[in-house]
Design a protein around this motif. Sequence first.
Motif, PDB file in Angstrom:
ATOM      1  N   PHE A   1       0.853  -1.194   0.000  1.00  0.00           N
ATOM      2  CA  PHE A   1       0.000   0.000   0.000  1.00  0.00           C
ATOM      3  C   PHE A   1       0.887   1.241   0.000  1.00  0.00           C
ATOM      4  O   PHE A   1       1.705   1.409   0.910  1.00  0.00           O
ATOM      5  CB  PHE A   1      -0.860   0.047   1.274  1.00  0.00           C
ATOM      6  CG  PHE A   1      -2.030  -0.891   1.316  1.00  0.00           C
ATOM      7  CD1 PHE A   1      -2.648  -1.187   2.529  1.00  0.00           C
ATOM      8  CD2 PHE A   1      -2.560  -1.467   0.164  1.00  0.00           C
ATOM      9  CE1 PHE A   1      -3.757  -2.031   2.593  1.00  0.00           C
ATOM     10  CE2 PHE A   1      -3.667  -2.320   0.217  1.00  0.00           C
ATOM     11  CZ  PHE A   1      -4.258  -2.603   1.436  1.00  0.00           C
ATOM     12  N   ASP A   2       0.733   2.088  -1.027  1.00  0.00           N
ATOM     13  CA  ASP A   2       1.521   3.327  -1.062  1.00  0.00           C
ATOM     14  C   ASP A   2       0.616   4.510  -0.751  1.00  0.00           C
ATOM     15  O   ASP A   2      -0.152   4.971  -1.602  1.00  0.00           O
ATOM     16  CB  ASP A   2       2.184   3.487  -2.437  1.00  0.00           C
ATOM     17  CG  ASP A   2       3.244   4.588  -2.442  1.00  0.00           C
ATOM     18  OD1 ASP A   2       4.079   4.589  -3.375  1.00  0.00           O
ATOM     19  OD2 ASP A   2       3.250   5.434  -1.529  1.00  0.00           O
ATOM     20  N   GLU A   3       0.713   5.025   0.484  1.00  0.00           N
ATOM     21  CA  GLU A   3      -0.045   6.190   0.945  1.00  0.00           C
ATOM     22  C   GLU A   3      -1.565   6.035   0.791  1.00  0.00           C
ATOM     23  O   GLU A   3      -2.260   6.989   0.458  1.00  0.00           O
ATOM     24  CB  GLU A   3       0.456   7.463   0.248  1.00  0.00           C
ATOM     25  CG  GLU A   3       1.913   7.749   0.585  1.00  0.00           C
ATOM     26  CD  GLU A   3       2.302   9.205   0.508  1.00  0.00           C
ATOM     27  OE1 GLU A   3       1.431  10.080   0.686  1.00  0.00           O
ATOM     28  OE2 GLU A   3       3.497   9.465   0.287  1.00  0.00           O
ATOM     29  N   VAL A   4      -2.070   4.854   1.064  1.00  0.00           N
ATOM     30  CA  VAL A   4      -3.499   4.573   0.992  1.00  0.00           C
ATOM     31  C   VAL A   4      -4.224   5.316   2.130  1.00  0.00           C
ATOM     32  O   VAL A   4      -5.401   5.651   2.018  1.00  0.00           O
ATOM     33  CB  VAL A   4      -3.702   3.041   1.059  1.00  0.00           C
ATOM     34  CG1 VAL A   4      -4.998   2.661   1.690  1.00  0.00           C
ATOM     35  CG2 VAL A   4      -3.576   2.453  -0.339  1.00  0.00           C
TER      36      VAL A   4
ATOM     37  N   SER B   1       7.790  12.683  -7.582  1.00  0.00           N
ATOM     38  CA  SER B   1       7.021  12.042  -6.517  1.00  0.00           C
ATOM     39  C   SER B   1       5.690  12.774  -6.302  1.00  0.00           C
ATOM     40  O   SER B   1       5.509  13.898  -6.794  1.00  0.00           O
ATOM     41  CB  SER B   1       7.821  12.072  -5.216  1.00  0.00           C
ATOM     42  OG  SER B   1       7.711  13.347  -4.601  1.00  0.00           O
ATOM     43  N   GLY B   2       4.778  12.148  -5.548  1.00  0.00           N
ATOM     44  CA  GLY B   2       3.488  12.769  -5.241  1.00  0.00           C
ATOM     45  C   GLY B   2       3.636  14.150  -4.641  1.00  0.00           C
ATOM     46  O   GLY B   2       2.964  15.112  -5.041  1.00  0.00           O
ATOM     47  N   GLY B   3       4.534  14.267  -3.674  1.00  0.00           N
ATOM     48  CA  GLY B   3       4.747  15.554  -3.013  1.00  0.00           C
ATOM     49  C   GLY B   3       5.396  16.571  -3.933  1.00  0.00           C
ATOM     50  O   GLY B   3       5.044  17.764  -3.922  1.00  0.00           O
TER      51      GLY B   3
ATOM     52  N   LYS C   1      10.607   6.601  -1.572  1.00  0.00           N
ATOM     53  CA  LYS C   1       9.704   5.588  -1.004  1.00  0.00           C
ATOM     54  C   LYS C   1       8.899   4.878  -2.095  1.00  0.00           C
ATOM     55  O   LYS C   1       8.848   3.648  -2.147  1.00  0.00           O
ATOM     56  CB  LYS C   1       8.727   6.230  -0.007  1.00  0.00           C
ATOM     57  CG  LYS C   1       9.393   7.061   1.075  1.00  0.00           C
ATOM     58  CD  LYS C   1       8.390   7.699   2.018  1.00  0.00           C
ATOM     59  CE  LYS C   1       7.457   8.719   1.417  1.00  0.00           C
ATOM     60  NZ  LYS C   1       8.174   9.895   0.889  1.00  0.00           N
ATOM     61  N   SER C   2       8.256   5.655  -2.966  1.00  0.00           N
ATOM     62  CA  SER C   2       7.460   5.034  -4.035  1.00  0.00           C
ATOM     63  C   SER C   2       8.367   4.327  -5.034  1.00  0.00           C
ATOM     64  O   SER C   2       7.935   3.396  -5.713  1.00  0.00           O
ATOM     65  CB  SER C   2       6.596   6.078  -4.747  1.00  0.00           C
ATOM     66  OG  SER C   2       5.688   6.658  -3.844  1.00  0.00           O
ATOM     67  N   ASN C   3       9.610   4.769  -5.125  1.00  0.00           N
ATOM     68  CA  ASN C   3      10.569   4.093  -6.006  1.00  0.00           C
ATOM     69  C   ASN C   3      10.830   2.669  -5.502  1.00  0.00           C
ATOM     70  O   ASN C   3      11.052   1.756  -6.304  1.00  0.00           O
ATOM     71  CB  ASN C   3      11.870   4.881  -6.110  1.00  0.00           C
ATOM     72  CG  ASN C   3      11.699   6.180  -6.909  1.00  0.00           C
ATOM     73  OD1 ASN C   3      10.693   6.367  -7.587  1.00  0.00           O
ATOM     74  ND2 ASN C   3      12.683   7.058  -6.825  1.00  0.00           N
TER      75      ASN C   3
ATOM     76  N   SER D   1      -0.741   1.538  -5.815  1.00  0.00           N
ATOM     77  CA  SER D   1       0.215   2.648  -5.967  1.00  0.00           C
ATOM     78  C   SER D   1      -0.305   3.946  -5.364  1.00  0.00           C
ATOM     79  O   SER D   1      -1.492   4.092  -5.088  1.00  0.00           O
ATOM     80  CB  SER D   1       0.482   2.929  -7.455  1.00  0.00           C
ATOM     81  OG  SER D   1       0.683   1.756  -8.163  1.00  0.00           O
ATOM     82  N   GLN D   2       0.588   4.907  -5.244  1.00  0.00           N
ATOM     83  CA  GLN D   2       0.229   6.202  -4.686  1.00  0.00           C
ATOM     84  C   GLN D   2      -0.805   6.879  -5.574  1.00  0.00           C
ATOM     85  O   GLN D   2      -0.641   6.970  -6.791  1.00  0.00           O
ATOM     86  CB  GLN D   2       1.487   7.061  -4.599  1.00  0.00           C
ATOM     87  CG  GLN D   2       1.306   8.341  -3.837  1.00  0.00           C
ATOM     88  CD  GLN D   2       2.642   8.992  -3.505  1.00  0.00           C
ATOM     89  OE1 GLN D   2       3.709   8.487  -3.848  1.00  0.00           O
ATOM     90  NE2 GLN D   2       2.588  10.120  -2.830  1.00  0.00           N
ATOM     91  N   GLY D   3      -1.882   7.330  -4.970  1.00  0.00           N
ATOM     92  CA  GLY D   3      -2.913   8.017  -5.736  1.00  0.00           C
ATOM     93  C   GLY D   3      -3.934   7.081  -6.364  1.00  0.00           C
ATOM     94  O   GLY D   3      -4.930   7.517  -6.922  1.00  0.00           O
TER      95      GLY D   3
HETATM   96 MG   LIG Z   1       5.529   8.555  -3.085  1.00  0.00          MG
END
Ligand SMILES: [Mg+2]
Lengths: 160, 160, 165, 165
Positions: free
Chosen positions: A88-91, B62-64, C37-39, C142-144
């Motif tokens: 889970f990525d930032e869920v 990245s998201g941020g 992190k997402s990488n 994934s993120q989002g």
């Molecule tokens: Mg990320």
Amino acid sequence: TRELFMDTFNNVAEHFDYMFKRLFGGGRTELVLTDPSNLLETGVEVIVQPPGKKLQNLLLLSGGERALTASALLFSLLMVRPSPFVMFDEVDAPLDDSNVERFAEVLREFSKDSQFIVVTHNRATMEAADTLYGVTMQEPGVSKLISVRLTDEAERKKTG
Amino acid sequence: TRELFMDTFNNVAEHFDYMFKRLFGGGRTELVLTDPSNLLETGVEVIVQPPGKKLQNLLLLSGGERALTASALLFSLLMVRPSPFVMFDEVDAPLDDSNVERFAEVLREFSKDSQFIVVTHNRATMEAADTLYGVTMQEPGVSKLISVRLTDEAERKKTG
Amino acid sequence: MHIKRLEIQGFKTFADRTELDLTSGITAVVGPNGSGKSNIADAIAWVLGEQNVRNLRGAKSQDVIFAGSDKRKPLGMAEVSLTIDNTCGTLPLDYSEITVTRRIYRSGDSEYLINKTQCRLKDIYELLLDTGMGRDAYSMVSQGEIDAILSVKSEDRRTLIEEAA
Amino acid sequence: MHIKRLEIQGFKTFADRTELDLTSGITAVVGPNGSGKSNIADAIAWVLGEQNVRNLRGAKSQDVIFAGSDKRKPLGMAEVSLTIDNTCGTLPLDYSEITVTRRIYRSGDSEYLINKTQCRLKDIYELLLDTGMGRDAYSMVSQGEIDAILSVKSEDRRTLIEEAA
Ligand SMILES: [Mg+2]
Ligand SMILES: Nc1ncnc2c1ncn2[C@@H]1O[C@H](COP(=O)(O)OP(=O)(O)OP(=O)(O)O)[C@@H](O)[C@H]1O
Ligand SMILES: Nc1ncnc2c1ncn2[C@@H]1O[C@H](COP(=O)(O)OP(=O)(O)OP(=O)(O)O)[C@@H](O)[C@H]1O
Ligand SMILES: [Mg+2]
């Protein structure tokens, strides 16, 4: 086969209702087949009612309510067909403090049977973790892993 | 007219670069017209390089970083053509602590000339505010406004 | 069955060889925006066989190779290895530990290995097939992507149910 | 020129009449998930003339009327009023205070008022036209929309620049 799909569908619907009630502390849900006569092409509608509110279109839900509803659906699918590994990525990003506490509690429970990697900015989720990896970029453009914290429990899990 | 568009475009590009550097603490940007010969139909490419990193496709950010880049673009448009009133709903949500501090600082500065309403879960943004409204739902389904905190400065602004 | 170790080298921002030891239970990955992190999440999806470069936020497959920074040159190869604890015997290979490796070079050439022996991507898919590892949309978010789960066409939601069958 | 006051009644979760007094500078709206913060943002967009019901997360225009809860019946009307301080004379009306009101009934009928006098939606648009208030995409950013600013087609970004001209 028709039977397998219907069994799975009913199973998911039941677990989705259970997970939604756990994460929202109440309310009710329905999963509805848009075309029950054609299971190969039917759609699946999701109808939810947070506790005390009216049954309404998913569109009207708040950002946090949507994220919590979506995670209820994810967890229900994992109950029906467990995966050994989940990421889970930032869920949990849109969740407020009380919702993220309930989310972390559910995560802890599921982690007894599945391995989880969660990317998070959230303290409650971090506290639920057995292992913590910090990623930094002291040298611009290059990631470096630091500060691993293993709880005693995680140490025990690791050495088997 | 061609001239008005080009002036605005160059103006936005310059302010975007300035805002990006302020929010990221460095780096560089470019706004590029995909079809300079046809200003009625051209696209606008956004190319950015966070400090110390390589110039890369926006997709890889990245998201941020995307949220911060997007807010740099928003602020640059506000510099070129100010609006008396601006509303941001959770625009700071993906930002980490140090990025949200810089964001809040920029917000404070812009608020000298424009009125802002920001919905946020973020402490740094809340602390930048002159007035704070809490929305609660003690009775399920019904919103209630509570705990307004006015700083002395806001009291003064209100009474003119 | 669980992942014991993840080794990342030359993949996106992981220019230097990096190793994560994982326990069963929950591993949380934290850090500032843009730190990588997402990488790490992308590295896991990639080594498990993700072929759609858009799901890794790239435009072409070589976009996963470290592209350099202010101070460092680009690298010529990205490599990720995932080591799985198979003492439960879930994976159909007679080893208690199985390491899956994927590499890509600037040329676009790829290599796949199971326990250091060259194989095809297909072999990695078949190895993991019955476990659902990395293949079910609901096990790798994934993120989002969380909001999309509710926004997708109602037919796509049927697919989620089919995957769980 | 700034907004002095926002009055919301019967709009989405604001079943009871609610008043926000606003200062110049920054007003932060905070609270738990689903409490009504974005609904306040929607109320402002709506009273400024938002006609696309999808931008208010609805399916039809009456979706903004309080639909009831466990304990309360649905209401028959939604009304939002925005009072603007015009001592700077920016708006082309000879008042130091201008109140814009919008109502919608279950039937779908709508009413628009400026300083309690009935008018057309068009009059509200024209009143606010030169200020850009509520009309520029970059001055009203909904929840989840920030990422879209970078993802939009590159032609849509040209539109943003055109709006700023
Ligand atoms: Mg990320
Ligand atoms: N091939 C590559 N070479 C070098 N840097 C890369 C490469 N691909 C991506 N990056 C960089 O990786 C960074 C993004 O990392 P990542 O998405 O892991 O951040 P994150 O820690 O998840 O941050 P956030 O909290 O904002 O989501 C970007 O700055 C991007 O430029
Ligand atoms: N017409 C209506 N009548 C009653 N309730 C409504 C109506 N329209 C929307 N709602 C309710 O409003 C709630 C969403 O409120 P809102 O989007 O303002 O939350 P929020 O405070 O922004 O939360 P978050 O922090 O999660 O974004 C939903 O529970 C939805 O059911
Ligand atoms: Mg909201």
